[in-house]
Design an enzyme around this catalytic site. Structure first.
Site, PDB file in Angstrom:
ATOM      1  N   GLY B 506       0.825  -1.203   0.000  1.00 32.60           N
ATOM      2  CA  GLY B 506       0.000   0.000   0.000  1.00 32.60           C
ATOM      3  C   GLY B 506       0.860   1.254   0.000  1.00 32.60           C
ATOM      4  CG  ASN B 581       5.311   8.448  11.937  1.00 29.22           C
ATOM      5  OD1 ASN B 581       5.923   8.255  12.981  1.00 29.22           O
ATOM      6  ND2 ASN B 581       4.210   9.184  11.873  1.00 29.22           N
ATOM      7  CD  GLU B 654       0.961  -8.414   4.252  1.00 33.33           C
ATOM      8  OE1 GLU B 654       0.131  -9.302   4.200  1.00 33.33           O
ATOM      9  OE2 GLU B 654       1.501  -7.905   3.252  1.00 33.33           O
TER      10      GLU B 654
END
Ligand SMILES: Cc1cc2nc3c(=O)[nH]c(=O)nc-3n(C[C@H](O)[C@H](O)[C@H](O)COP(=O)(O)OP(=O)(O)OC[C@H]3O[C@@H](n4cnc5c(N)ncnc54)[C@H](O)[C@@H]3O)c2cc1C
Ligand code: SF4
Ligand code: FES
Ligand code: FES
Lengths: 169, 689, 321
Positions: B506, B581, B654
């Site tokens: 993503g 981040n 993941e």
């Protein structure tokens, strides 16, 4: 539906009194979410198995999905929308959530839990439950046990525990 | 790219943090909607057969009931609609009387209120002609056949048989993982209504654009007549990647009753009707020289599927890339059964695959009497052992060494069952992992607004990954402006094609599009609007072995008298490219490790052997780790950078799940001296007389 | 969920009249409402008993405690008298459910909560307890967490309460009222044998309202301990649990097991075996073996016998330490 199956109730939610008529089947969670627009409490399981729907009922934490709205008639309900507590800033600072779905329940539960601890209640990991020994300090093990009724699938647990310990001081 | 102002790389709380701690954040079932009907789903209670009848007359006159949709009156769906694996039978709801598995939706009851809908759904008599079913998964099941080869295709390099025959030590074992459920805390919910000729939906899913495209295909509508938005999404973990039953059924009802309809699955229905990880049974043979150099790896997993929908549990991805071995053979067997179609669950393939591979590596180290860390170091491949391609960046060794240093691995006595803490047996274990990295085409647009802000629009979603916060930082740096000037718009199919949140791709996919859009906007002096699609530039990415890496270290305490296993310490070092981040990325990998812990110790879908149905489809029966199961977890990142991908990022969604179960299982062996080759490591499997 | 009428009872007679005509008593609702949602329970009327003047814990003249039936689980666990005299009871309650649920759950409701057998909770399965005569799919199917003691071919479900395990160890007596007068039943006799009537779960007369649970002074046991083993560290029902209390000088022990039978299992055989010799590890093992010699595990739950035996020994060692 006959009148027998409905009830007029009054609920004080976050300081505001609401009068409403509910289907007796309506849980407090559904009354809050569907009738009163308080969607902060979440329905994660609807069976008392996750804690996402936790609210404070007359100051004590409960799962609102197994509380019938009609049985809460007259009670003072605090949902996450009515919580103003340093825990909230601590959750943000420590990233005590990811998706946030369990968060309102975690925070309401932690607010109730801090009061229970302040009242001297022991927990399942308290080594000695005797009232004659000093109450347990809120270390990580105590916090974890006391908040175990709030599942978090994202796995924010360590950050939540840090936030709670920081606030508990 | 100019990253001078450094939003990327800075720890920053989530943009939507305040909304999430005050209850203001809205999820799909929270959105107020006038004139709303409630739909309640009825699932089949037989594992295979045909619907004999749905007695609508029994509920038609119940209070509030508006109607019932079943296979006799449902709108026809386009049978060609599908997804990644082609036409998908599990999308074709209420089209005929066939019941392919227990949990298959057989009707939707629509009423004025949720209580009324639920009551009528519970009361709806559905009768079946049952047919013999088969839900019992075994690796040697006669129906087993080779899995599709779209990815994780079989490989056979070198001479595996000769390699094993020449090995000083061979491990040959089976490892088993059960059916596992994604169990996002937010149950799937969709609200659908018609806005003129357009179908509007608010749905909890992992990618509104792909969902809208599937929905349009199913209902044979053009894409511009379907709009799907997500609000906040309460976790997905794979289960919200498909066009879910809540959305298809709500769309049917909105079509039929011409009013807004909300369908929210119950928790039991989430278990019974949305994607699960298939059970796996994996035979591994690994052979090595006496000094620990691998000669051959042969990894043969079997997993279950449903004949309704193709799927690949790619258990051997790691096997092909993690270690240098002159001979590697893999092949995947799919066993079709009458079960809920398995699908991707966080770390698909890699998670069960790594449990097998990394457990076997630990057994190999044991038989070689070698430090399991050293075994890994001795088998670092210079190039992809199967592909022969160079690695774009490979920082596994850095993860292993730094993790070992922080964990205190070097003082470990590798003999089992030597350490005690009171009655508890203490042990430590590790696992190494990789997770493939890449990006998929996405579009994005960027507009310089008159007030000096920039609107960045991309069809991304934030499932709790921190995507909103990360993409804002990426856009700010790419435009070389402050983050407060960025207005990010996501979660809407109307924003254009975008890869969904999944496959750990993503953020890389979206960041790529945003970076390109920003470059283009800067070319035109940060004025006007630009729209980009990354299809072209992605194609130019050189083919390399591209992976994220990690090393996971675990310490467990085992009570031999009760079999209880508790994880006392868990540490993960990660090489996930540039960290956008650190605060939210750490949450991601820690969350993944907790998912791995939960898999190691708790999670297991249990079926009734006679009816083939689930017997633990709730959170009291299907346990996921609670607060009390989870120790404080240390997770950190080694310096890493992915060349060729904008900002050098890899994706961290993941990899945290991968490896943790093996590290814990290896630690349990170290504590007890007994191998745990089946998950979960239940107390009855550990208990000693 | 089926529609139902709801009323708050404010005096006992009022409640009993409703109860005698088929209304169900509502305590915290954590079990009843849960099962109504699943369609396992479908009462037409609920009488909320939490407003009756039954809550609270009093000391009794013999040095024991009287616990009102609507006392919440949390108030029970936090009560100084309970924690001082019967610490294992406080521990047992704290080991159950979650903080939220304990704030809701009442003592009466806890004793009457139904089994957690997964087949029982899902009306699409047969189940002799829910639908007498329909069969027991658990015995032929999944019974990993079912009974190893005292079950019958008609039902192998366990009683899920933690609290009741400690209570039965402490010789608790259940006090109830009916329209025809009240009565008392020792908890040890409260749950009848399964036999061929698994649907008959208690010895209470029809319509009876539990008003209190009485703990005798003779059972006071500051050296008592509850230990619960379960499939995760918290917020899960017992796999096997044990309550052990030492009497006075430590010469005799009271032992009860949870998670092994259709009722909280008072381990009388183990208790008398212990009386026969000094409190040594061998004696503990012999006592545990004696109790569990009656165990008849199903094919899938033999581990519970080992677990129960190990737990009895471990907790005896703990209280004697
Ligand atoms: C997720 C979850 C986890 C749980 N985990 C545990 C656990 O680990 N250990 C454990 O012990 N329990 C556990 N529980 C069960 C919980 O303790 C019980 O549900 C609770 O104690 C029941 O009390 P209540 O007052 O809510 O009963 P209710 O639900 O109100 O009533 C239960 C039954 O008792 C009857 N009743 C209630 N009061 C009276 C009375 N005074 N006289 C006569 N009849 C009465 C009702 O009619 C009903 O039949 C768990 C429950 C949930 C939902
Ligand atoms: S064990 Fe008892 S409760 Fe469970 S299915 Fe059998 S009869 Fe029903
Ligand atoms: S929704 Fe109430 S506990 Fe899960
Ligand atoms: S933050 Fe997603 S479930 Fe807790």
């Amino acid at each position: 539906m006959t009148d027998d199956h409905r009830s007029g109730i009054s609920l004080r939610v976050n300081g505001v009194t609401h009068r409403l008529t509910v289907d007796n089947r309506t849980t407090l969670l559904d009354a809050l979410r569907e009738d009163l627009g308080r969607t902060g409490p979440k329905k994660g399981c609807d069976h008392g198995q996750c804690g996402a729907c936790t609210v404070l009922l007359d100051g004590r934490r409960v799962v609102s999905c197994l509380t019938l709205a009609v049985a809460a008639e007259g009670a003072e309900v605090t949902t996450i929308e009515g919580v103003e507590h340093p825990l909230q800033a601590a959750f943000v600072a420590h990233d005590g959530f990811q998706c946030g779905f369990c968060t309102s329940g975690q925070i309401c539960s932690a607010v109730g839990m801090l009061a229970e601890h302040a009242a001297g209640w022991p927990s399942a990991v308290t080594a000695d439950v005797s009232p004659d020994t000093p109450p347990p300090t809120l270390d990580a093990a105590e916090v974890r046990e006391r908040l175990s009724g709030n599942l978090c699938r994202c796995g924010a647990y360590p950050a939540i525990v840090r936030a709670v310990i920081e606030v508990a001081g | 790219m100019n990253t001078a102002n450094g939003a990327v790389g800075t720890a920053r709380p989530r943009i939507e943090g305040k909304a999430k701690v005050t209850g203001a954040a809205r999820y799909a079932a929270d959105v107020p909607m006038p004139d709303l009907l409630a739909g309640s789903v009825v699932l089949s209670t037989v594992s295979r057969g045909r619907i004999r009848g749905v007695d609508v007359s029994a509920v038609r006159d119940m209070p509030g009931v508006v109607g019932v949709i079943d296979h006799t009156n449902a709108p026809r769906l386009n049978p060609k609609a599908g997804g990644f694996f082609g036409p998908d039978g599990q999308l074709r709801l209420l089209q005929d009387a066939v019941v392919p598995f227990a949990g298959w939706p057989v009707a939707l009851v629509v009423a004025e209120t949720p209580e009324q809908a639920r009551a009528a759904a519970d009361a709806l008599p559905v009768t079946y002609d049952e047919e013999p079913h088969d839900t019992a998964f075994t690796a040697d099941h006669p129906a087993g056949r080779p899995a599709l080869t779209i990815f994780d295709e079989p490989v056979d390099v070198g001479d595996v048989e000769a390699g094993l025959a020449a090995s000083a030590v061979v491990v040959q074992e089976r490892y088993r993982t059960p059916e596992e459920h994604c169990s996002a805390m937010e149950p799937h919910s969709a609200t659908v209504w018609w806005e003129g000729e357009r179908l509007e939906a608010i749905d909890s899913n992992q990618g509104p654009f792909t969902i809208a495209a599937t929905l349009a295909a199913l209902f044979s509508l053009s894409l511009d007549r379907v709009r799907v938005r997500t609000e906040q999404v309460g976790g997905g973990f794979g289960s919200k990647g498909l066009c879910g039953p809540q959305l298809i059924l709500a769309a049917m009802a909105a079509l039929r009753f011409r009013r807004p309809v909300r369908v929210t699955l119950t928790r039991a229905q989430v278990f019974l009707a949305t994607a699960m990880r298939p059970a796996t049974d994996q035979l591994i043979r690994i052979g090595a020289d006496a000094d620990g150099r691998l000669r051959a790896i042969w990894h043969e997993p079997a997993f279950e599927i449903s004949p309704l929908a193709e799927y690949i549990e790619g258990c051997t991805e790691l096997t092909k890339t993690l270690y240098a071995a002159p001979a590697i053979r893999t092949n995947l067997t799919a066993v079709p059964l009458d079960i809920l179609p398995p699908g991707s669950m966080r770390g698909p393939g890699a998670v069960p695959g790594s449990f097998a591979l990394e457990s076997a590596m630990d057994e190999l180290a044991e038989r070689l009497d070698l430090d399991p860390l050293e075994l890994r170091l001795r088998n670092e491949p210079p190039v992809g052992p199967v592909s022969g391609l160079p690695f774009s960046s490979r920082n596994l060794v850095a993860c292993l060494r730094e993790g070992a240093r922080r964990f205190g691995w070097d003082t470990r006595d590798r003999r089992p069952r030597l350490r005690r803490d009171g009655a508890l047996l203490i042990g430590t274990g590790l696992a190494a992992t990789s997770f493939s990295v890449g990006a998929f085409p996405s579009s994005a647009s960027m507009t310089a607004e008159p007030d000096g802000t920039f609107t960045v629009a991309i069809g991304a979603t934030d499932l709790g990954t921190g995507a909103r916060t990360a993409l804002t930082a990426i856009a700010a740096d790419a435009l070389a402006v402050g983050i407060d000037l960025i207005r990010l718009k996501i979660s809407d199919s109307a924003l254009g094609p975008a890869w969904p949140a999944g496959g750990s791709r993503g953020t890389t996919s979206w960041a790529w599009a945003i970076a390109e859009a920003a470059a283009k906007l800067r070319e035109q002096d940060r004025r006007g609007t630009v729209t980009v699609d990354t299809g072209q530039s992605l194609g130019d990415l050189p083919s390399l072995e591209r992976h994220a890496y990690s090393a996971v270290f675990a310490e467990v305490g085992v009570d031999p008298a009760t079999g209880e296993v508790r994880v006392r310490r868990l540490l993960g070092m990660f090489a996930v490219g540039r960290v956008v981040n650190p605060l939210t990325a750490r949450s991601q990998v820690v969350g993944g490790m907790i998912g791995g812990l939960s898999m190691a110790l708790h999670e297991e879908g249990v079926r009734d052997p006679v009816s083939g149905r689930h017997v633990n489809a709730d959170f009291a029966g299907y346990h996921i780790a609670s607060h009390a199961d989870v120790p404080d977890i240390e997770a950190d990142f080694v310096p890493d950078y992915e060349p060729g991908i904008p900002l050098g990022i890899k994706g961290a969604g993941e990899i945290g799940n991968v490896g943790t179960a093996a590290a814990i299982a290896n630690a349990v062996w170290h504590a007890t001296g007994v191998r745990q080759r089946s998950l979960p490591i239940r107390l009855d499997r550990v208990l000693e007389a | 969920m089926k529609e139902f009428a709801y009323r708050r009872a404010t005096d006992l007679r009022d409640a009993l009249i409703a109860g005698s005509t088929g209304a169900r008593y509502l305590g915290g609702g954590t079990n009843l409402v849960d099962l109504m949602k699943s369609g396992v329970e479908a009462p037409d009327r609920l009488v909320d008993v939490r407003w009756l003047p039954l809550a609270g814990i009093r000391e009794t003249p013999d040095g024991g405690l009287l616990i009102g039936a609507t006392t919440t689980n949390s108030d029970l666990a936090a009560h100084p008298g309970v924690r001082r005299r019967y610490p294992a009871l406080s521990q047992a309650v704290l080991a159950g459910a979650s903080g939220q649920l304990r704030n809701m759950a009442t003592v009466g409701g806890n004793l009457l909560q139904r089994t957690r057998c997964g087949y029982f909770a899902d009306p699409s399965y047969a189940c002799n307890k829910r639908l007498p005569g329909s069969g027991c799919p658990a015995i032929a199917g999944q019974h990993h967490n079912h009974a190893v003691l005292g079950w019958s071919p008609h039902c192998a479900a366990t009683h899920p309460s933690d609290m009741a395990v400690a209570l039965v160890a402490f010789d608790a007596i259940v006090r109830y009222e009916t329209l025809d007068g009240g009565g008392e039943i020792p908890l040890e006799e409260f749950y009848p044998p399964v036999g061929d009537t698994p649907q008959r779960e208690t010895a209470l007369p029809p319509g009876a309202l539990i008003t209190a649970v009485v703990l005798p002074g003779s059972a006071v046991s500051p050296r008592s301990r509850y230990r619960k083993v379960r499939e995760r560290a918290s917020y899960a029902f017992a796999t096997v649990s044990v309550a052990v209390g030492l009497d006075g000088d430590g010469g005799s022990a009271r032992i009860a097991l949870g998670g092994v039978a259709s009722r909280p299992w008072r381990a009388r055989t183990a208790e008398s075996s212990l009386l026969a010799g000094p409190p040594t590890a061998d004696g503990f093992r012999a006592a545990a073996d004696a109790e569990l010699s009656a165990a008849r595990p199903l094919p899938g739950n033999g581990y519970k016998v080992t677990l129960a035996r190990n737990l009895i020994v471990a907790v005896l060692e703990e209280v004697h330490a």
